[in-house]
Enzyme design. Sequence first.
Site, mmCIF file in Angstrom:
data_model
loop_
_atom_site.group_PDB
_atom_site.id
_atom_site.type_symbol
_atom_site.label_atom_id
_atom_site.label_comp_id
_atom_site.label_asym_id
_atom_site.label_seq_id
_atom_site.Cartn_x
_atom_site.Cartn_y
_atom_site.Cartn_z
ATOM 1 N N LYS A 75 43.095 39.723 42.130
ATOM 2 C CA LYS A 75 41.717 39.274 42.447
ATOM 3 C C LYS A 75 41.048 38.467 41.342
ATOM 4 C CE LYS A 75 40.937 43.478 45.197
ATOM 5 N NZ LYS A 75 40.161 44.724 45.321
ATOM 6 N N LYS A 112 39.838 39.458 38.794
ATOM 7 C CA LYS A 112 38.808 40.220 38.075
ATOM 8 C C LYS A 112 39.236 41.675 37.927
ATOM 9 C CE LYS A 112 35.598 41.100 41.914
ATOM 10 N NZ LYS A 112 35.983 40.790 43.163
#
Length: 129
Positions: free
Chosen positions: A45, A47
């Site tokens: 993702k 993150k």
Amino acid sequence: MKRVITFGTFDLFHIGHLRILERARAQGDYLIVGISTDALNFSKKQKNPIYTEKDRMRIIESLKVVDEVFYEESLELKGEYIKKYNADVLVMGNDWEGRFDEFKSLCEVIYLERTPSISTTEIIEIIKE
Ligand code: CTP
């Protein structure tokens, strides 16, 4: 003894997480949970989760329905983890319906219904608003 395995990030622990772990445990006698690492989440993702892998693991291992935890380092290793932990059953939420059918040669594969109207992503969005 029937050994059940499941996987997830379990960031910002919520009722949907608890319910799937309770129902996973009810499929057998011993529940093993693979907690995805921060690095694995970052690679998926771009993150990091809000809670570190260490804290996510501490929360999950403290639950009375959970018997054993480990870090899931790679999505490609699911089959290896199933073998390593001698799992008889793989439980996943039905957001993954059909996606793990390849493991039916190793163990039983069960998809459980997700708890409606809650997810970590949604919680983050609500807090941001
Ligand atoms: N899960 C569930 N019901 C929900 C949310 C999650 O049963 N409402 C289950 C998922 O199907 C999965 C496990 O909990 O088997 C861990 O899910 P995870 O992806 O960590 O949680 P989500 O809240 O779905 O997080 P995100 O929004 O980041 O995908």
